[in-house]
Design a protein around this motif. Sequence first.
Motif, mmCIF file in Angstrom:
data_model
loop_
_atom_site.group_PDB
_atom_site.id
_atom_site.type_symbol
_atom_site.label_atom_id
_atom_site.label_comp_id
_atom_site.label_asym_id
_atom_site.label_seq_id
_atom_site.Cartn_x
_atom_site.Cartn_y
_atom_site.Cartn_z
ATOM 1 N N ARG A 180 0.812 -1.211 0.000
ATOM 2 C CA ARG A 180 0.000 0.000 0.000
ATOM 3 C C ARG A 180 0.852 1.270 0.000
ATOM 4 N NH1 ARG A 180 -5.391 -0.785 1.535
ATOM 5 N NH2 ARG A 180 -5.998 -2.889 0.932
ATOM 6 N N THR A 181 2.172 1.161 -0.205
ATOM 7 C CA THR A 181 2.994 2.359 -0.253
ATOM 8 C C THR A 181 2.779 3.065 -1.590
ATOM 9 O OG1 THR A 181 4.880 1.188 -1.192
ATOM 10 C CG2 THR A 181 4.717 1.269 1.225
ATOM 11 N N PRO A 182 2.912 4.400 -1.630
ATOM 12 C CA PRO A 182 2.670 5.125 -2.889
ATOM 13 C C PRO A 182 3.526 4.635 -4.043
ATOM 14 C CG PRO A 182 2.720 6.649 -1.041
ATOM 15 C CD PRO A 182 3.128 5.320 -0.493
ATOM 16 N N LEU A 183 4.816 4.388 -3.807
ATOM 17 C CA LEU A 183 5.700 3.971 -4.898
ATOM 18 C C LEU A 183 5.258 2.634 -5.478
ATOM 19 C CD1 LEU A 183 8.205 4.558 -6.563
ATOM 20 C CD2 LEU A 183 9.572 3.387 -4.820
ATOM 21 N N VAL A 184 4.937 1.673 -4.616
ATOM 22 C CA VAL A 184 4.502 0.354 -5.097
ATOM 23 C C VAL A 184 3.184 0.465 -5.849
ATOM 24 C CG1 VAL A 184 3.727 -1.930 -4.378
ATOM 25 C CG2 VAL A 184 5.755 -0.923 -3.330
ATOM 26 N N GLN A 185 2.247 1.225 -5.313
ATOM 27 C CA GLN A 185 0.950 1.355 -5.966
ATOM 28 C C GLN A 185 1.069 2.058 -7.316
ATOM 29 O OE1 GLN A 185 -2.370 0.338 -5.171
ATOM 30 N NE2 GLN A 185 -1.189 -1.074 -3.900
ATOM 31 N N ARG A 186 1.892 3.092 -7.388
ATOM 32 C CA ARG A 186 2.081 3.761 -8.679
ATOM 33 C C ARG A 186 2.693 2.801 -9.698
ATOM 34 N NH1 ARG A 186 3.487 8.587 -5.480
ATOM 35 N NH2 ARG A 186 5.704 8.041 -5.644
ATOM 36 N N GLY A 187 3.633 1.982 -9.251
ATOM 37 C CA GLY A 187 4.222 1.001 -10.153
ATOM 38 C C GLY A 187 3.211 -0.031 -10.631
ATOM 39 N N LEU A 188 2.359 -0.488 -9.737
ATOM 40 C CA LEU A 188 1.341 -1.465 -10.115
ATOM 41 C C LEU A 188 0.326 -0.874 -11.092
ATOM 42 C CD1 LEU A 188 0.679 -3.166 -6.652
ATOM 43 C CD2 LEU A 188 1.757 -4.229 -8.655
ATOM 44 N N ILE A 189 -0.086 0.354 -10.836
ATOM 45 C CA ILE A 189 -1.045 1.007 -11.740
ATOM 46 C C ILE A 189 -0.439 1.154 -13.132
ATOM 47 C CG2 ILE A 189 -2.323 3.138 -12.184
ATOM 48 C CD1 ILE A 189 -2.377 3.457 -9.042
ATOM 49 N N ALA A 190 0.833 1.554 -13.182
ATOM 50 C CA ALA A 190 1.514 1.684 -14.475
ATOM 51 C C ALA A 190 1.600 0.335 -15.178
ATOM 52 C CB ALA A 190 2.908 2.271 -14.266
ATOM 53 N N LEU A 191 1.908 -0.725 -14.437
ATOM 54 C CA LEU A 191 1.994 -2.056 -15.028
ATOM 55 C C LEU A 191 0.646 -2.500 -15.571
ATOM 56 C CD1 LEU A 191 3.569 -4.666 -15.594
ATOM 57 C CD2 LEU A 191 3.028 -5.400 -13.249
ATOM 58 N N VAL A 192 -0.408 -2.230 -14.835
ATOM 59 C CA VAL A 192 -1.756 -2.580 -15.290
ATOM 60 C C VAL A 192 -2.046 -1.929 -16.636
ATOM 61 C CG1 VAL A 192 -4.210 -2.182 -14.841
ATOM 62 C CG2 VAL A 192 -2.746 -3.094 -13.038
ATOM 63 N N LEU A 193 -1.693 -0.636 -16.771
ATOM 64 C CA LEU A 193 -1.998 0.067 -18.014
ATOM 65 C C LEU A 193 -1.171 -0.479 -19.176
ATOM 66 C CD1 LEU A 193 -3.917 2.264 -18.965
ATOM 67 C CD2 LEU A 193 -2.042 3.898 -18.755
ATOM 68 N N VAL A 194 0.104 -0.782 -18.934
ATOM 69 C CA VAL A 194 0.934 -1.373 -19.992
ATOM 70 C C VAL A 194 0.294 -2.658 -20.505
ATOM 71 C CG1 VAL A 194 3.112 -2.534 -20.492
ATOM 72 C CG2 VAL A 194 3.129 -0.381 -19.256
ATOM 73 N N LEU A 195 -0.085 -3.523 -19.596
ATOM 74 C CA LEU A 195 -0.620 -4.831 -19.993
ATOM 75 C C LEU A 195 -2.002 -4.712 -20.629
ATOM 76 C CD1 LEU A 195 0.469 -6.888 -16.845
ATOM 77 C CD2 LEU A 195 1.591 -6.808 -19.084
ATOM 78 N N ALA A 196 -2.849 -3.846 -20.064
ATOM 79 C CA ALA A 196 -4.213 -3.733 -20.584
ATOM 80 C C ALA A 196 -4.255 -3.102 -21.972
ATOM 81 C CB ALA A 196 -5.075 -2.921 -19.608
ATOM 82 N N MET A 197 -3.376 -2.138 -22.234
ATOM 83 C CA MET A 197 -3.415 -1.424 -23.504
ATOM 84 C C MET A 197 -2.882 -2.236 -24.681
ATOM 85 S SD MET A 197 -4.884 1.509 -23.303
ATOM 86 C CE MET A 197 -6.025 0.870 -22.082
ATOM 87 N N ALA A 198 -2.326 -3.412 -24.414
ATOM 88 C CA ALA A 198 -1.827 -4.238 -25.515
ATOM 89 C C ALA A 198 -2.931 -4.603 -26.502
ATOM 90 C CB ALA A 198 -1.171 -5.505 -24.972
ATOM 91 N N VAL A 199 -4.183 -4.629 -26.044
ATOM 92 C CA VAL A 199 -5.267 -5.024 -26.954
ATOM 93 C C VAL A 199 -5.696 -3.880 -27.864
ATOM 94 C CG1 VAL A 199 -6.114 -6.779 -25.353
ATOM 95 C CG2 VAL A 199 -7.069 -4.468 -25.239
ATOM 96 N N TRP A 200 -5.298 -2.639 -27.546
ATOM 97 C CA TRP A 200 -5.796 -1.487 -28.307
ATOM 98 C C TRP A 200 -5.400 -1.588 -29.775
ATOM 99 C CZ3 TRP A 200 -8.007 3.046 -25.739
ATOM 100 C CH2 TRP A 200 -8.469 3.996 -26.644
ATOM 101 N N PHE A 201 -4.098 -1.728 -30.038
ATOM 102 C CA PHE A 201 -3.601 -1.783 -31.413
ATOM 103 C C PHE A 201 -3.266 -3.205 -31.845
ATOM 104 C CE2 PHE A 201 -2.825 2.737 -30.538
ATOM 105 C CZ PHE A 201 -3.335 3.299 -31.702
ATOM 106 N N SER A 202 -3.823 -4.184 -31.161
ATOM 107 C CA SER A 202 -3.503 -5.570 -31.501
ATOM 108 C C SER A 202 -3.891 -5.895 -32.938
ATOM 109 C CB SER A 202 -4.196 -6.522 -30.529
ATOM 110 O OG SER A 202 -5.598 -6.275 -30.493
#
Length: 407
Positions: free
Chosen positions: A2-24
């Motif tokens: 729940r630390t800010p740095l870890v949460q920001r990293g997780l949110i960024a990772l989620v977006l990287v992985l989720a956006m792969a379908v956009w231009f697939s």
Amino acid sequence: MRTPLVQRGLIALVLVLAMAVWFSASAVVPALASQWHLSAGAAAWMTAPVQAGFVLGAVGSAGFGLADRIRPHLLVAGCAAGSAGCTLVMAMFADGPLAAVPLRFATGAFLAGVYPVCMKLMASWSPPAGRALAMGALIGCLALGSALPHLIDGLGRLNWRAVLAAAAVTAFSAAIIAGGLVRPGPQFPAGGGVARGRHALAMFADRGPRLVNLAYFGHMWELYALWTWLPTFLVVSRTTTTGLPPPGGSGIDAFLAIGVAGLAGCLLGGWAADRVGRATAAAALAISGACCLLSPLFFTASRPWLLAFTVVWGAAVIADSGVFSTLLSELADRRYLGTALTTQAAIGFLLTIVTIQAIPLIAAATGWRYAFLALAAGPMTALPALAALAALNRQMMPSTFTERTSP
């Protein structure tokens, strides 16, 4: 976790992985065009329905205030899973445009619950002094994730169904991470608000948010048309200059220009906005606008020069995006930030449909060498809006725009 740095990293990772379908599907347009006998205009419908679906999904989300009613990490998880499911179904069963277009539309509608909501989550873990850099990093992850299919296609030379299936798997991974590990931060309400449709338009009543949105719309006029058609621009350029079929490295070049350079540009843009001031977005707009105008000169350049040019363009075209999101988070009513960000994105992505459809038509009339000149209208519109916003904030809120924001 729940630390800010870890949460920001997780949110960024989620977006990287989720956006792969956009231009697939866009990444495999040459294969689809050959197998399904698509014209250049029809090939645009592998991307345009995603934009249209995103707009409809964002309008619905903003109208019902979903981003401010539902706990955001759960909304992101559900929508990432939905977009992955649509992409997987296309990979397994689609046999032509009639099946593919509705699935691409549905993919975009689900992604409307991922990208803007991730911005709200990132803002919730980012104090004002470092928010532009955090938002820049998140938008950079959007660029990196959107370019992933080009890397998958360029490295593996897989058939198009395998590329789409790989993108779907990454988006499912995003859903698991979002639901299991991501949580809202302390900076903004986590959900359960009473947002209604009127709050989606309320931000246009105030001059500050209105100018931010106008600048953002000019930015979007250029961004997604470039991302969609840059791979084609590179392929035609290589064929024109060498007279030979383009090598497989074109997909890698597109990934470098869109994904890697885009991430670097967002990080630099966010860092500069926090250190120098939010007006640094104007520099990115000026550079990307100049690249639009210079694109005919580099069309026939050798591969190293063309790659260097597109890397600069890829960095500049997205470097200001996180700054616009940051400005809106600072100027809009914080109770309805999710709705404000979703509305901004909905209108911006509506504009992208116009340019994505227009570019191949312009190319058919003038050739790909001159096709991107029309994109310069976006930065030319955004720059005056930013100048007006800077003047307004010097009078009313100097710390927000022209100085480093204090905690």
